[in-house]
Each structure stands twice: as C-alpha cells, then as structure tokens.
Design an enzyme around this catalytic site. Sequence first.
Site, mmCIF file in Angstrom:
data_model
loop_
_atom_site.group_PDB
_atom_site.id
_atom_site.type_symbol
_atom_site.label_atom_id
_atom_site.label_comp_id
_atom_site.label_asym_id
_atom_site.label_seq_id
_atom_site.Cartn_x
_atom_site.Cartn_y
_atom_site.Cartn_z
ATOM 1 N N TYR A 63 41.808 32.518 39.870
ATOM 2 C CA TYR A 63 40.729 33.243 40.549
ATOM 3 C C TYR A 63 41.083 34.725 40.666
ATOM 4 O O TYR A 63 40.317 35.596 40.258
ATOM 5 C CB TYR A 63 40.503 32.638 41.929
ATOM 6 C CG TYR A 63 39.273 33.164 42.636
ATOM 7 C CD1 TYR A 63 37.999 32.983 42.100
ATOM 8 C CD2 TYR A 63 39.376 33.832 43.857
ATOM 9 C CE1 TYR A 63 36.866 33.451 42.757
ATOM 10 C CE2 TYR A 63 38.243 34.298 44.516
ATOM 11 C CZ TYR A 63 36.987 34.107 43.961
ATOM 12 O OH TYR A 63 35.866 34.575 44.624
ATOM 13 N N TYR A 118 33.389 48.427 29.888
ATOM 14 C CA TYR A 118 32.027 48.541 29.335
ATOM 15 C C TYR A 118 31.300 49.756 29.923
ATOM 16 O O TYR A 118 30.458 50.345 29.256
ATOM 17 C CB TYR A 118 31.219 47.256 29.581
ATOM 18 C CG TYR A 118 31.339 46.289 28.423
ATOM 19 C CD1 TYR A 118 32.510 45.567 28.221
ATOM 20 C CD2 TYR A 118 30.300 46.124 27.509
ATOM 21 C CE1 TYR A 118 32.646 44.697 27.147
ATOM 22 C CE2 TYR A 118 30.424 45.255 26.429
ATOM 23 C CZ TYR A 118 31.589 44.545 26.259
ATOM 24 O OH TYR A 118 31.710 43.696 25.185
ATOM 25 N N GLY A 122 24.517 28.708 43.805
ATOM 26 C CA GLY A 122 25.649 28.693 44.744
ATOM 27 C C GLY A 122 25.224 29.229 46.105
ATOM 28 O O GLY A 122 24.055 29.570 46.324
#
Length: 312
Positions: free
Chosen positions: A147, A161, A10
């Site tokens: 998004y 996490y 990208g």
Amino acid sequence: MKILITGGAGFIGSHLCKFYLERGNEVWCIDNLSTGDIENIEELFKNPDFKFLKKDLINLDIDKLPTDFDFIIHLASPASPSDYFKYPVETLKVNSIGTEKMLLLALRCDAKFLFSSTSEVYGDPLIPVQNEEYWGNVNPVGERSPYDEGKRFGEAITMAYKRKYNVNTRIVRIFNTYGPKMRIDDGRVIPNFICQAIRNLPITIYGDGEQTRSFCYIDDLVDGIARIMEKDYHLPINLGNPEEFSILQLAKIIKELTSSDSPIVFKPPLPDDPKRRKPDITKAQKILGWKPKISLEEGLKKTITYFERKLK
Ligand code: UDP
C-alpha cells in the site's frame, strides 16, 4: 460535466459519486467490487446519469472508454490494512498499472485527474505533525509496503505525467476518514470498535492503545476533494482532521456514545503500525480555504446510527 470515479463503489468513492450526481453531472463508476460494495451505490442506479462498470482496472481496455471525461478521480485500491494484507499484489498493481491507465485516459480526454494518495506515504513518521514536505519513514519490504509503496509510486507517476505530458493532475494525501458506508468487516478501527460496542463484544486494541490517529468525517473529505478539483494546484496536499486522539481514547469515546458494556482488551500490535499520525493542513487551508467542520463526536454519532441500522 462527465466524471469518471474509479473505486466508486467503495466508501469514499460512493459518497463522491452521489455528490457529483446530485449536482447534475454524469457519473461513471468503475469498480471490481473486491473491497467495494454494490449496496453503497444501489440508490444511485435510479439516476439515468449514473453508469456502473464492474471491471478491474488492471485488465481494463481503456480504448473502450469514452474520451470526453472532464474529471477522472482515481480512488480504486484496497485501503484498509486488513484488505491490503489480503490483496498485496492487486494493491501494487492497481496503484501502478491502474494509475498509469487512468493518466493515459486523462491525457486522451484532456481531463482533470486526481490521484488519491494517503497519509501512509509518511510511513511510521519521525515527526509529530506531518506536512507535505516530509518524505516519510517507510519500510519498503514490510507487510504494509504494497500500500505505502504502491501509493508512493502512484504519486511519482502522477507527477511524471504532469511534468512530461502536462496532464492536469492533482494529488491528495487522505488521512484516516470515517463515516456511513464503511464496510462492517473492513477491519479499520472505527467500524471495528462501533460494531464491537453495539454487540457488547470486547473492544480490541492492537498494541498499547497509545498510538494516535486523526479522524476526518466523510462529508469534510468530499468537500476537500471537490475544492481541489476546481484549483490549479498540482503538488500533494494533505486532507484530514488535525484533531489527534489515541486509540485508547477512541475506544472510550465509542464505548460511551454507544452506552456499551464491552470490555476493552489489548491484542498484539499490527506490523509497522504507525505510532503517530496528525496532518498539517496549513496548505489545504491556504490553497483550498478548507478545514474540517465536523467534530469527532458529531461524526461518530452519525456513523453509529448507520451501523446500528446495518446490524439490525
Ligand atoms: N486498531 C485497533 N483495533 C482494531 C482496528 C485497528 O487497535 O480493531 C488500531 C490499528 O492498530 C491502528 C489504528 O487502530 O493503530 C488505526 O487503524 P486502521 O486500520 O483504522 O487504519 P490505519 O490508520 O492503520 O490505516
């Protein structure tokens, strides 16, 4: 070092791949090329330290990947409104399922992990300058929600996490960024306006043009990301250029820099289009010693040169 960059084909990803390769690292790029472009990384294939996997993170089997990455930089996601309007489900999945897979891999590798979040987590902000403590004003079911909510989920699971498994995480909230290697048809305002201006086609403003954005040149962003990878800081941090422009101002600047005869025309506004966007970068300045160096005019000139070559 061995570095994995998801979304590496990208716009931002390809610049980061190049940056880390030039500094002698081994760089693995994973991209499904849905919104990325192989041309962005073509020059990198000459370097034997560059590996490319054309894979979709959503179906990726992480057991087949090496377990010795030092950095995992997770950028994979459609990021332009026209792209995530087209790929809403994929956008939600890559930011949820895809992010968890990369966190698990980071845990396995004991790697530093970076989640690329966005100024869109602030939605249509109710405060003029957005700092990281602002919780945002997001429509959870609007057309932008895949998004916005995908990235909000991504931030939440990254923090989970960190807290539960002590993964060495980082979160950057990237504000509007521009520069060479943006797709001509990516739908975002700078490629649209530049291409329209070069071709002397009407410059299309969605809404009244009074909405604002703050545009950061790609090299400044890459510098900010490289700095945060070296710091032990785990809460979200804004990366963007605090100089704010209205979209109408931007259209006029681009028209002037390209000496274009394009008329400026007004079209209906996009759904839930944020009215103001300007980052507070105090945190990035204090923690990373970072602030953008490239002015809008300087960055636009480089970007215009890139698009002029592409359109030849
Ligand atoms: N925009 C516009 N004309 C275009 C493309 C975008 O007026 O051809 C506007 C858009 O409505 C938004 C701003 O420019 O207010 C920035 O849009 P972009 O898609 O670049 O990024 P966003 O900040 O919305 O994610």
